[in-house]
Design an enzyme around this catalytic site. Sequence first.
Site, mmCIF file in Angstrom:
data_model
loop_
_atom_site.group_PDB
_atom_site.id
_atom_site.type_symbol
_atom_site.label_atom_id
_atom_site.label_comp_id
_atom_site.label_asym_id
_atom_site.label_seq_id
_atom_site.Cartn_x
_atom_site.Cartn_y
_atom_site.Cartn_z
ATOM 1 C CG HIS A 115 -2.117 -0.864 1.120
ATOM 2 N ND1 HIS A 115 -3.260 -0.515 0.429
ATOM 3 C CD2 HIS A 115 -2.345 -2.108 1.601
ATOM 4 C CE1 HIS A 115 -4.139 -1.496 0.508
ATOM 5 N NE2 HIS A 115 -3.612 -2.475 1.218
ATOM 6 C CE LYS A 175 -7.071 13.238 0.835
ATOM 7 N NZ LYS A 175 -7.307 12.017 0.098
ATOM 8 N NE ARG A 176 -2.310 7.838 6.773
ATOM 9 C CZ ARG A 176 -1.105 7.822 6.205
ATOM 10 N NH1 ARG A 176 -0.053 8.299 6.858
ATOM 11 N NH2 ARG A 176 -0.935 7.322 4.984
ATOM 12 C CE LYS A 206 -2.838 10.142 3.310
ATOM 13 N NZ LYS A 206 -3.415 9.464 2.138
ATOM 14 C CB THR A 265 -10.652 4.292 -0.937
ATOM 15 O OG1 THR A 265 -10.287 4.598 0.409
ATOM 16 C CG2 THR A 265 -9.909 3.040 -1.402
ATOM 17 C CE LYS A 311 -14.238 5.301 1.157
ATOM 18 N NZ LYS A 311 -13.317 5.385 2.307
#
Length: 803
Positions: A352, A543-544, A549, A651, A655
């Site tokens: 991952h 998100k985290r 990110k 993901t 969504k």
Amino acid sequence: MPNATEDPLAARILDTLIHRVGKDAKAARPHDWLAATILTVRDDIIDRWMASTREAHAAGAKRVYYLSLEFLIGRLLRDAIANLGRTPEVTAALASLGVDLAEIEEIEPDAALGNGGLGRLAACFMESLATLELPAYGYGIRYMNGMFRQRIDDGWQVELPETWLAHGNPWEFERRESAYFVGFGGDVAANEAGQVHWSPAEAVEAVAVDTPVVGWRGKRVNTLRLWTAVAFDPIRLDQFNAGDHEGALAGQVRAESLVRVLYPADSTAAGQELRLRQEYFFSSASIQDIVRRHVQYFGDIRTLPDKAAIQLNDTHPAVAVAELMRLLVDHHEIAFDAAWEITKATFGYTNHTLLPEALESWPLPLFERLLPRHMQIVYAINAKLLREARKVEGVDDRAIAAISLIDEGGERRVRMANLAFVGAHSVNGVAALHTELMKQTVFADLHRLYPTKINNKTNGITPRRWLFECNPGLTALIRDCIGDAFLDDASALSAFADHAGDAQVQERFDAVKRANKVALVDHLKGVMGLRLDPDALFDVQIKRIHEYKRQLLNILETVALYDQIRSHPERDWQPRVKLFAGKAASSYHNAKLIIKLANDVARRVNSDPSVGGLLKVAFVPNYNVSLAEKIIPAADLSEQISTAGMEASGTGNMKFALNGALTIGTLDGANIEIRDYVGADNIVIFGLTADEVAAKRGGGYEPRAVIEASRELAQAVNAVASGVFSPDDPNRYKDLMNGLYDHDWFMVAADFDAYAAAQRRVDGWWDDQPAWRAAAIRNVAGVGWFSSDRTIREYAEQIWGVM
């Protein structure tokens, strides 16, 4: 109260309330009704659960075993009754008792069994396995306090224990008969016959706790088996009676530490040891359970690959490879080479991440002290691996060093990703780009050695939770337009694209979206006291919190936008709400500082009358599945802006698109495939590609020059660095901003101008509402391929051999 006996289900719920919860209806509180409803619905699930197990046994079916350190399952009542097709029935039954189903659903705690995309993916996969009627077990840890409950105090993240089990969990069943000895430390000895015996110095008992997982339409119910730890001597009475009351309980405290917290901080030696103990604890218990079940039902351990497919969800359970070898060689007396073939044929491994720090490795002394027999097995596997590698043309000393299970560079460490790679017959990435980068970077030399092992399985999400349940208004609109086929086959959503230009459909779509936004506005007003305009563009990044990110890129552009609105009030600005949410790892300083910065920017922007309501910023605390189910249907714009080449898949991007949000993002992870499926004209792509990022990093990239050449970026960075948003501590963000000038590893500066320009394109698009709505509808229609049913079907056919 109406006569509940007129409704058989209402009568059952009332009977459960009285005889199992122990409450009279007149005295019952919402949590009592929740418990009664769950227990009543659970009875029907148990019947299907047992039938599913009997059918698998009778058929001698091959089972899938999914090992994951996280399962972010969220609340289960709404999911269960929706998948059983009983939502109207339960709603009516409770209404006859004067109870609102939606109200009691809201008080069910989220299971604190995960943190981010990895855990939510595992939960989606478990639901899809049941939906596709594939016999499966999920294996993980029953965390007592999860990762943490996030509170924001004066803008700072505060970590508090997640007490989701404080009042019990009506969904779970303890299986005392499924308990296993898990040892640590000790000595290893061999007898004259060469049989090896490991004598651990300490041990705990792993006890199974099972939760049923209901598939769509209730066709199958599978098992999520989580392990809790119990000391063999929970209390030392001799110590207790001698007055050492705390010491007498030390064994149980030590056992419970294994299942107390998800991802304990590993910045200390003690934290690293606990992480390794946790991973071995759940891996060992799971492998012992799988082997026990196989021998019980099929007899010959040598047929394990024919009846069991074990999938490792990332590197956390990689020690399971060595554990299975230990059981085969030491307990079942299989020759080492034969045991290795059985092991490889049984395991699959999903990678991952390409981040080196996430490809776990353990200091060799720690690994050998805790798991001495496994260290011997790892050395034996490595010897076999390196001897085979030496026979391959072109494998030189550099390649050998990269392939080895032992990292010899500096402190010697055991490479868990390499162990998972060589111990599996299949190694898959989770998006097309990620899979290709695996071959070129972290597993380049192993890929040359095993050129057919790496394959791609792009991630997916379950449309049941992430469309039907969280967005019933949109689901109803789609059904009216294209019928019900998409309920069982998400690819049928493609027909919805034919309605993208229909003005009436657009009007209904907008009404659904606005209703979702109003619901979110009301929720945020209640929990944060924040007033937001539901007619503004809702721009969301949830998100985290991690530097790759790039929440920082979003915040800096927000600062630049704030400056532009104040400097040019005459321009036709589009009202925008910037929403952030996510947790930062407890020991991740920069991530926690980014949370503080988001809150500092929000405080300044939201209190400034000069922006006239054109910009609002909010960091929503304690992000979890239930919060995502509120935010995602309300989002207009989905921020998927990771540094290209660093996000394995994502993901959340799927969504958001499924719920009609447009994506602004880089060509990273599954964004590339989403662009291909929704159409390049219906997504906003910007920034460097993965190849361009690599070239910049290797080619003397100078971020200082880039920042100084961008007026908006330079002003934003200087404002943050100088304390404009932190007057109480002007130097708070100085080091964070200096990091951009000095190295900018995550290409925030390099991508800023392209990102800002993309956001202004978004403004122009939002101004043309018919065009925006058409694009949003095409996003919904285009992402049916990203169903986790499709992903699981690919695993089942191409890796597990169960379809």
